[in-house]
Scaffold this motif. Structure first.
Motif, PDB file in Angstrom:
ATOM      1  N   ALA A  72      15.217  16.756  11.132  1.00  0.00           N
ATOM      2  CA  ALA A  72      14.185  17.672  11.610  1.00  0.00           C
ATOM      3  C   ALA A  72      13.008  16.907  12.211  1.00  0.00           C
ATOM      4  CB  ALA A  72      13.694  18.547  10.458  1.00  0.00           C
TER       5      ALA A  72
ATOM      6  N   VAL B 184       2.887  11.243  -2.315  1.00  0.00           N
ATOM      7  CA  VAL B 184       3.676  12.156  -1.481  1.00  0.00           C
ATOM      8  C   VAL B 184       4.332  11.347  -0.386  1.00  0.00           C
ATOM      9  CG1 VAL B 184       3.586  14.317  -0.211  1.00  0.00           C
ATOM     10  CG2 VAL B 184       1.841  13.790  -1.891  1.00  0.00           C
ATOM     11  N   SER B 185       5.382  10.621  -0.717  1.00  0.00           N
ATOM     12  CA  SER B 185       5.927   9.743   0.317  1.00  0.00           C
ATOM     13  C   SER B 185       7.153  10.377   0.955  1.00  0.00           C
ATOM     14  CB  SER B 185       6.289   8.391  -0.272  1.00  0.00           C
ATOM     15  OG  SER B 185       7.090   8.590  -1.402  1.00  0.00           O
TER      16      SER B 185
ATOM     17  N   MET C 184      -2.327  10.509  -1.907  1.00  0.00           N
ATOM     18  CA  MET C 184      -1.442  10.711  -0.773  1.00  0.00           C
ATOM     19  C   MET C 184      -0.208   9.841  -0.887  1.00  0.00           C
ATOM     20  SD  MET C 184      -4.225  10.770   2.183  1.00  0.00           S
ATOM     21  CE  MET C 184      -3.213  10.218   3.518  1.00  0.00           C
TER      22      MET C 184
ATOM     23  N   THR D 279       9.820  10.811  11.777  1.00  0.00           N
ATOM     24  CA  THR D 279       9.753  12.215  11.385  1.00  0.00           C
ATOM     25  C   THR D 279       8.418  12.544  10.744  1.00  0.00           C
ATOM     26  OG1 THR D 279      10.663  11.784   9.229  1.00  0.00           O
ATOM     27  CG2 THR D 279      12.221  12.290  10.992  1.00  0.00           C
ATOM     28  N   ARG D 280       7.498  11.605  10.800  1.00  0.00           N
ATOM     29  CA  ARG D 280       6.166  11.910  10.284  1.00  0.00           C
ATOM     30  C   ARG D 280       5.265  12.308  11.441  1.00  0.00           C
ATOM     31  NH1 ARG D 280       4.808  10.576   5.291  1.00  0.00           N
ATOM     32  NH2 ARG D 280       6.395   9.515   4.061  1.00  0.00           N
ATOM     33  N   PRO D 281       4.341  13.234  11.190  1.00  0.00           N
ATOM     34  CA  PRO D 281       3.442  13.630  12.269  1.00  0.00           C
ATOM     35  C   PRO D 281       2.486  12.486  12.592  1.00  0.00           C
ATOM     36  CG  PRO D 281       2.745  14.593  10.205  1.00  0.00           C
ATOM     37  CD  PRO D 281       4.032  13.901   9.925  1.00  0.00           C
TER      38      PRO D 281
ATOM     39  N   ALA E 112      13.914   8.396   7.842  1.00  0.00           N
ATOM     40  CA  ALA E 112      12.607   9.043   7.809  1.00  0.00           C
ATOM     41  C   ALA E 112      11.725   8.603   8.957  1.00  0.00           C
ATOM     42  CB  ALA E 112      11.926   8.752   6.488  1.00  0.00           C
TER      43      ALA E 112
ATOM     44  N   MET F 268       9.448  20.629  10.725  1.00  0.00           N
ATOM     45  CA  MET F 268       9.037  20.585   9.320  1.00  0.00           C
ATOM     46  C   MET F 268       7.749  21.370   9.107  1.00  0.00           C
ATOM     47  SD  MET F 268       9.725  16.945   7.696  1.00  0.00           S
ATOM     48  CE  MET F 268      10.780  15.762   8.447  1.00  0.00           C
TER      49      MET F 268
ATOM     50  N   THR G 223      14.417  15.620   6.511  1.00  0.00           N
ATOM     51  CA  THR G 223      14.552  14.401   7.297  1.00  0.00           C
ATOM     52  C   THR G 223      16.025  14.070   7.505  1.00  0.00           C
ATOM     53  OG1 THR G 223      12.530  13.612   6.300  1.00  0.00           O
ATOM     54  CG2 THR G 223      13.888  11.984   7.403  1.00  0.00           C
TER      55      THR G 223
ATOM     56  N   PRO H  14       8.918  16.475  13.238  1.00  0.00           N
ATOM     57  CA  PRO H  14       7.680  16.843  12.526  1.00  0.00           C
ATOM     58  C   PRO H  14       7.291  18.298  12.797  1.00  0.00           C
ATOM     59  CG  PRO H  14       7.411  14.737  13.623  1.00  0.00           C
ATOM     60  CD  PRO H  14       8.749  15.255  14.030  1.00  0.00           C
TER      61      PRO H  14
ATOM     62  N   ARG I 125      -0.280  18.887  -0.459  1.00  0.00           N
ATOM     63  CA  ARG I 125       0.165  17.756  -1.280  1.00  0.00           C
ATOM     64  C   ARG I 125       1.101  18.200  -2.388  1.00  0.00           C
ATOM     65  NH1 ARG I 125      -5.106  15.840  -0.868  1.00  0.00           N
ATOM     66  NH2 ARG I 125      -5.064  14.329   0.790  1.00  0.00           N
TER      67      ARG I 125
ATOM     68  N   PRO J  87       8.140  16.120  -2.353  1.00  0.00           N
ATOM     69  CA  PRO J  87       8.607  15.145  -1.366  1.00  0.00           C
ATOM     70  C   PRO J  87      10.102  15.287  -1.076  1.00  0.00           C
ATOM     71  CG  PRO J  87       7.460  14.068  -3.193  1.00  0.00           C
ATOM     72  CD  PRO J  87       7.547  15.499  -3.544  1.00  0.00           C
TER      73      PRO J  87
ATOM     74  N   ARG K  93       0.816  -1.201   0.000  1.00  0.00           N
ATOM     75  CA  ARG K  93       0.000   0.000   0.000  1.00  0.00           C
ATOM     76  C   ARG K  93       0.854   1.257   0.000  1.00  0.00           C
ATOM     77  NH1 ARG K  93      -4.211   1.185   4.487  1.00  0.00           N
ATOM     78  NH2 ARG K  93      -2.228   1.087   5.528  1.00  0.00           N
ATOM     79  N   ARG K  94       1.877   1.276   0.795  1.00  0.00           N
ATOM     80  CA  ARG K  94       2.710   2.465   0.917  1.00  0.00           C
ATOM     81  C   ARG K  94       4.168   2.062   0.940  1.00  0.00           C
ATOM     82  NH1 ARG K  94      -0.845   4.584   5.969  1.00  0.00           N
ATOM     83  NH2 ARG K  94      -2.475   5.566   4.745  1.00  0.00           N
ATOM     84  N   PRO K  95       4.985   2.727   0.123  1.00  0.00           N
ATOM     85  CA  PRO K  95       6.412   2.411   0.141  1.00  0.00           C
ATOM     86  C   PRO K  95       6.987   2.699   1.525  1.00  0.00           C
ATOM     87  CG  PRO K  95       5.954   4.391  -1.163  1.00  0.00           C
ATOM     88  CD  PRO K  95       4.645   3.782  -0.820  1.00  0.00           C
TER      89      PRO K  95
ATOM     90  N   TYR L 261      -1.851  18.924   7.724  1.00  0.00           N
ATOM     91  CA  TYR L 261      -0.501  18.353   7.792  1.00  0.00           C
ATOM     92  C   TYR L 261      -0.570  16.871   8.125  1.00  0.00           C
ATOM     93  CZ  TYR L 261       4.342  17.884   9.550  1.00  0.00           C
ATOM     94  OH  TYR L 261       5.635  17.492   9.798  1.00  0.00           O
TER      95      TYR L 261
ATOM     96  N   ARG M 279       0.692  13.973   5.676  1.00  0.00           N
ATOM     97  CA  ARG M 279       1.978  13.342   5.999  1.00  0.00           C
ATOM     98  C   ARG M 279       1.900  12.144   6.944  1.00  0.00           C
ATOM     99  NH1 ARG M 279       6.607  13.455   3.595  1.00  0.00           N
ATOM    100  NH2 ARG M 279       7.764  13.436   5.550  1.00  0.00           N
TER     101      ARG M 279
ATOM    102  N   ASP N 211       9.298   3.921   4.519  1.00  0.00           N
ATOM    103  CA  ASP N 211      10.199   5.057   4.703  1.00  0.00           C
ATOM    104  C   ASP N 211      11.644   4.573   4.836  1.00  0.00           C
ATOM    105  OD1 ASP N 211       8.488   7.157   4.632  1.00  0.00           O
ATOM    106  OD2 ASP N 211       7.963   6.995   6.747  1.00  0.00           O
ATOM    107  N   SER N 212      12.568   5.433   4.454  1.00  0.00           N
ATOM    108  CA  SER N 212      13.965   5.111   4.693  1.00  0.00           C
ATOM    109  C   SER N 212      14.215   5.129   6.205  1.00  0.00           C
ATOM    110  CB  SER N 212      14.872   6.140   4.019  1.00  0.00           C
ATOM    111  OG  SER N 212      14.698   7.388   4.653  1.00  0.00           O
TER     112      SER N 212
ATOM    113  N   MET O 237      -8.541  10.386  -3.031  1.00  0.00           N
ATOM    114  CA  MET O 237      -7.544  11.270  -2.455  1.00  0.00           C
ATOM    115  C   MET O 237      -6.499  10.470  -1.708  1.00  0.00           C
ATOM    116  SD  MET O 237      -8.348  14.712  -2.348  1.00  0.00           S
ATOM    117  CE  MET O 237      -9.643  15.649  -3.104  1.00  0.00           C
ATOM    118  N   ARG O 238      -6.907   9.370  -1.131  1.00  0.00           N
ATOM    119  CA  ARG O 238      -5.955   8.594  -0.347  1.00  0.00           C
ATOM    120  C   ARG O 238      -4.860   8.012  -1.229  1.00  0.00           C
ATOM    121  NH1 ARG O 238      -8.430   4.326   2.132  1.00  0.00           N
ATOM    122  NH2 ARG O 238      -6.719   3.865   3.507  1.00  0.00           N
TER     123      ARG O 238
ATOM    124  N   ARG P 178       1.057   8.605   8.595  1.00  0.00           N
ATOM    125  CA  ARG P 178       0.704   7.299   8.032  1.00  0.00           C
ATOM    126  C   ARG P 178      -0.150   6.503   9.002  1.00  0.00           C
ATOM    127  NH1 ARG P 178       5.625   5.387   4.302  1.00  0.00           N
ATOM    128  NH2 ARG P 178       5.143   6.868   2.652  1.00  0.00           N
TER     129      ARG P 178
END
Lengths: 318, 272
Positions: free
Chosen positions: B174, A317-318, A314, A31-33, A28, B179, B170, B176, B159, B163, A20-22, B90, B94, A24-25, A310-311, B96
């Motif tokens: 940084a 935007v990875s 999303m 670092t996502r909210p 990363a 950012m 990242t 969230p 969007r 990226p 579904r979603r690649p 946000y 962003r 993250d490295s 829309m999903r 997941r």
């Protein structure tokens, strides 16, 4: 033991997630909210929009006069509104007005939108003028038209050769006509905007190919433009339907539901029952009917217009 | 591509110009003439003499106060939207977390909730909270009903942020939060101005919440002032149209200065 437990069953789950979603490295990660960022808005929205939506269902089984506390009365409100000829008629009137809105506005806004999608200077200026009704509140628009169509001092009173006695609010047919016209006047610009945006996005190469094949303007319109606007037609029509179901100020100010109850549409009847007749239970029941209708339409929106895709956007935007 | 003028469409657009423009002309002309002149010569004619009397009359009937109230409500609604929507958008773009995608669905469904549908329980809630006839009681639900569309518009804008920029930040380690403030907010200025204009317009033009949730002269908003003026002085058409014109002046000013943001926002309403 723990490793075994975590490794065996979640594999399928993990692959599904990965597909579904690649992933993250390494850097990363973290670092996502998280969803906490969305929480304040969600709580606020739940309190002031979702909770009342649930409460309207509860209140429709209760009797409340606006003071005191609501009391449970079972299906009493529902029986009353379903036996009420004014209520039944209000549903038909709502549907009629909504249908009239769609029939009047759709062709008009398609033609205007496609025309306005051209790039000449005069179109930009004209489209700027066309937007003005859109900026005005429904209240201002209704008050304005009520004044312009005033039976004694308005335009119809001056043009009796066209409007008979000049009182457009005195008969059901003309009163409905006025309501449909005023909504068209106000909302056509908005739908024009939708089509204008969509028409600009049509690849010019399609028209070039058609020119080479010798297709005229009308053929180009019906064979290229219209099919390309299909999604916008759906979106715009659904917005028109939701708007039509919830028309309120226009009726309150222009006709007060009259003559008699000839233009009493459901939203207006709900207001009357609840806030004029202090029968909030019946008001809630009528409101719930509106909710159900709007939900059905919204589900269609989500299905047909691709909002739910829309999903998948999303994921890009990875 | 060969460009020959499309006379049919051109003519149609002129007809529509008359349909849109004539009422607006009648309105402006009426506000500048006396009541006698309007009654005698009819709405469409050109005024004999000009007067600003109608505007004074509208102001005398309390419109100054309604203006101040409406400005307070509008500023507060925009404030709430600006506080709540950027973090929401946000997270939508962003995060997941599964929870976030459910939240996004909730807001999408919220797009179709009409204010009429919730007005009875809203009246109950606001009365129970002791906010009836208080501007705060209008601000909160109005802001709530701005959220779904604002979230949709702003997450669309976010969007579009590349990226690679997130990747680069990242790599710098940084958080969230950093950012959000150093990348997302500055780069979605366009979307932010769109939601400001959009929610300001909603608040300024709102009718049902103020109608049902306020009562006294002290909390009256412009749209309600118009409605009351109409029921009270329905016969004074030039005065009434003066009030209508006054109510739309700020909106037209915003339109002049923020046309792009507004048009974008309204196009966003169509779901593109």
């Amino acid at each position: 033991m723990t490793t075994q437990f975590t490794s065996a069953p979640p594999t399928a789950e993990a692959t599904r997630k990965a597909r579904r979603r690649p992933e993250d490295s390494y850097a990363a990660r973290g670092t996502r909210p998280g969803f906490l960022w969305a929480l304040p808005a969600t709580l606020f929205f739940t309190l002031f929009a979702i909770a009342p939506l649930i409460m309207v269902a509860v209140l429709s089984f209760m009797s409340w006069n606006g003071l005191g506390s609501p009391e449970f009365v079972g299906t009493d409100n529902w029986k009353r509104i379903l036996d009420d000829p004014v209520m039944i008629r209000s549903i038909w009137l709502t549907l009629l007005l909504t249908a009239l809105g769609v029939v009047l506005q759709t062709p008009l806004s398609i033609v205007l939108g496609v025309w306005a999608a051209g790039h000449q200077r005069n179109r930009a200026v004209l489209s700027a003028v066309y937007f003005i009704p859109l900026l005005l509140s429904a209240t201002a628009v209704s008050v304005l038209w009520r004044a312009l169509l005033d039976p004694n001092f308005g335009i119809p009173a001056r043009m009796t050769w066209l409007f008979g006695d000049g009182n457009l609010f005195g008969e059901q047919a003309t009163a409905i006509g006025v309501l449909a016209f005023v909504s068209t006047w106000q909302f056509t610009p908005f739908h024009t905007l939708i089509y204008q945006g969509a028409a600009r996005a049509i690849p010019p190469v399609l028209y070039q190919a058609a020119e080479i094949d010798g297709a005229g303007r009308f053929r180009q319109f019906f064979h290229i433009t219209l099919p390309q606007l299909r999604n916008s037609v759906v979106t715009s029509m659904i917005l028109m339907i939701v708007g039509g179901l919830t028309t309120f100020e226009t009726v309150l100010i222009l006709t007060q539901g009259g003559p008699g109850t000839d233009t009493t549409i459901s939203a207006y009847y709900m207001y009357q029952k609840a806030f004029k007749g202090f029968d909030f239970g019946a008001g809630a029941a009528i409101a719930l009917c509106l909710v159900i209708a709007a939900t059905i339409v919204s589900l269609i929106v989500v299905r047909v217009s691709g909002y739910d895709k829309m999903r998948s956007d999303m994921e890009g935007v990875s | 591509m060969r460009r020959r003028p499309n006379y049919l469409a051109g003519a149609g657009s002129i007809v529509w110009l008359v349909v849109v423009g004539l009422p607006l002309y009648v309105m402006l002309a009426a506000t500048l003439r006396t009541r006698q002149d309007y009654a005698k010569k009819g709405p469409v004619s050109f005024p004999d003499e000009f007067t600003l009397d109608n505007y004074t009359r509208a102001f005398d009937s309390g419109f100054g106060r309604y203006f101040v109230n409406t400005i307070v409500v509008t500023v507060c609604v925009v404030g709430v939207v600006l506080l709540l929507v950027p973090p929401l958008a946000y997270a939508i773009v962003r995060s997941r977390s599964r929870v976030t995608s459910q939240i996004f669905r909730l807001f999408l469904l919220g797009l179709a909730i009409p204010a009429q549908a919730v007005i009875v329980p809203m009246f109950y809630l606001i009365s129970e909270a002791g906010l009836y006839d208080n501007l705060l009681g209008v601000i909160l639900p109005t802001a709530a009903f701005c959220l779904p569309m604002s979230a949709l518009i702003l997450s669309g804008a976010m969007r579009d942020i590349s990226p690679e920029l997130f990747e680069a930040m990242t790599m710098d380690g940084a958080s969230p939060r950093r950012m959000f403030f150093q990348l997302v907010v500055p780069l979605s200025r366009g979307g932010l101005s769109t939601i400001v204009v959009f929610s300001a317009l909603q608040a300024w033009n709102g009718f049902l919440f103020p109608l049902v949730l306020t009562q006294s002269e002290e909390t009256k908003l412009i749209t309600l002032g118009l409605y009351n003026f109409q029921t009270a002085h329905g016969i004074d058409i030039p005065g009434l149209l003066g009030a209508v014109t006054l109510s739309m002046v700020p909106v037209l000013l915003v339109y002049l200065f923020a046309r792009r943001a507004l048009v974008q926002g309204l196009m966003g309403m169509g779901g593109k």
